[in-house]
Design an enzyme around this catalytic site. Sequence first.
Site, PDB file in Angstrom:
ATOM      1  CG  MET A 164      -1.832   1.166   1.340  1.00  0.00           C
ATOM      2  SD  MET A 164      -3.096   0.948   2.640  1.00  0.00           S
ATOM      3  CE  MET A 164      -2.097   0.772   4.105  1.00  0.00           C
ATOM      4  NE  ARG A 297      -7.176   4.146   9.104  1.00  0.00           N
ATOM      5  CZ  ARG A 297      -7.705   5.269   8.631  1.00  0.00           C
ATOM      6  NH1 ARG A 297      -9.029   5.385   8.556  1.00  0.00           N
ATOM      7  NH2 ARG A 297      -6.940   6.262   8.244  1.00  0.00           N
ATOM      8  CE1 TYR A 441       1.294  -0.670  12.367  1.00  0.00           C
ATOM      9  CE2 TYR A 441       3.260  -0.791  11.018  1.00  0.00           C
ATOM     10  CZ  TYR A 441       2.384  -1.379  11.893  1.00  0.00           C
ATOM     11  OH  TYR A 441       2.592  -2.664  12.294  1.00  0.00           O
ATOM     12  CD  GLU A 442      -1.928   0.753   7.561  1.00  0.00           C
ATOM     13  OE1 GLU A 442      -2.747   1.414   6.891  1.00  0.00           O
ATOM     14  OE2 GLU A 442      -0.924   0.225   7.072  1.00  0.00           O
ATOM     15  N   GLY A 443      -2.811   5.403  10.082  1.00  0.00           N
ATOM     16  CA  GLY A 443      -3.550   6.502  10.705  1.00  0.00           C
ATOM     17  C   GLY A 443      -3.281   6.514  12.184  1.00  0.00           C
TER      18      GLY A 443
END
Length: 589
Positions: A164, A297, A441-443
Amino acid sequence: MPEFNAPLRDMRFVLHEVFQGPALWARLPALGDRVDADTADAILEEAAKITGQLIAPLNRSGDEQGVTFDAGQVRTPDGFAQAWQTYREGGWVGLAGNPEHGGLGMPKMLAVQFEEMLYAANCSFSLYSALSAGCCLALDAHASDDLKATYLPPLYSGQWAGTMCLTEPHAGTDLGIIRTRAEPAADGSYRISGTKIFITGGEQDLTENIIHLVLAKLPDAPAGPKGISLFLVPKFLVNADGSLGARNPAHCGSLEHKMGIKASATCVMNFDGATGYLIGEANRGLAAMFTMMNYERLSIGIQGIGCAEASYQNAARYAQDRLQSRAASGAQARDKVADPIIVHPDVRRMLLTMRALTEGGRAFATYVGQQLDIAKYAEDTEERDLAQRQVALLTPVAKAFFTDNGLESCVLGQQVFGGHGYIREWGQEQLVRDVRIAQIYEGTNGIQALDLLGRKVVADGGRALAEFTGQIHQFCKQDTPYREPLLKATSDLQSLSQWLSEQAREDANAVGAASVEYLQLFGYVAYAYMWARMDAVAAANLAQDPAFYAAKRATAAFFFARLLPRTLSLQASIRAGSTSLFSLAADHF
């Protein structure tokens, strides 16, 4: 050397008894023909073997050796490539994938428990698989039939892997300002140029091809996030017959040197006019990428649970063996020079906190998996839509609360070991380092909190929240020991949510000032719901397995007595408002 043994008894309890997965699957036609209780148990048993016996033994050596980079080539630690071959032969990458393209089509309720085992065994190894699974999900949902037919089967099989590619050196959360460009080519493909950073598995030696999902902007794209498109960019171009063709100019420029997950290749990727293929509609790429991001997430949230479980297992074993001082009530091990530290109240506080948070998280992850299964497979439109709203509401809670608790549990496990927890050989310091990234990570968890309160509660008008609390009120119609504290906590959450919605109309900073504490509060209420449900099942079945169910009930009692009261201080902090955050001038920091 630490060992990992999958908590199969507890997983089956949550999957079969609390959330009655087999009964749900039986009424969902797409799942009923594929999986039942026996199938699920067999998969969990095999998963426990492969994670405990094959993947966990590579965790410490992988951390110490790390990945290496030489002339554009990335090498994973010794044993990883061989383990990946065995892993992929078992079909684990495509466990929940679309059977039309080679996936096994198992329910998400089951997949989240497998993911927990994987992360508990070896975070770094897990990430290669997790990114591939998320890539598959995005392609299956948004790619053309031709792209699906070409790329999904080898991705599901683990022959190829996925990535990604979102973040750029200047653009993290604010993806609207990315600079990576996509120029249309005469053959209908695109030429992708730009640099992406923090790309997990951007280069590795586990698979023969790597499929990058890349966010980029077309020449005539509108400004901001509405001008982002999504492209599939393979490491090697794929010929019409499915064989590999020329090397695409998508190269790893360097590796990041990190605090943890050192056996996971975190790459700087340079795209120099690389051939790419549009996924979905032009300028709608962010929506397509969010299919993958929301999967990741939840997966990264489960990383927090997995690390916490590993930390708990290590610490509980150590506390039973380590002799130090006598119990306050008098000697317990009179034949030894001191008592095991399990007798001391503070050690018990730490272990019970870890256990309550981890088992509560396991239940909540399975519950979210249940909602995902209903949203995907239910025949009734209204039921699917309700479940999808619950997934949207609960995903930021799962990602942030699981990982916050994961760090707390790993630090507590390290603390149980005392000085030995700071020493590499026991494995606790690695868990602290490996789990720390999951909050970022991932927001980041702060972004998850803003998403929850700003978008999923305030902007939603509280609809999804009311549906979730409605389930709690329905459950509380039965007489259970924790009915009153659960109802009180739920009522506090509802009233606070309403107050914040009102504050947001008057104060632009109200949501941002309260969001992190609000997510924590929401998480504790959700866990209270999980623990009340688990306790009810344990109480009803106590005679069938007294040791297991009594332990479950004792842990529930600890949660309600010692952890749920954390919501009181969170409420006080939230109601203090935003004023104190802005009373100090910026140049005084």
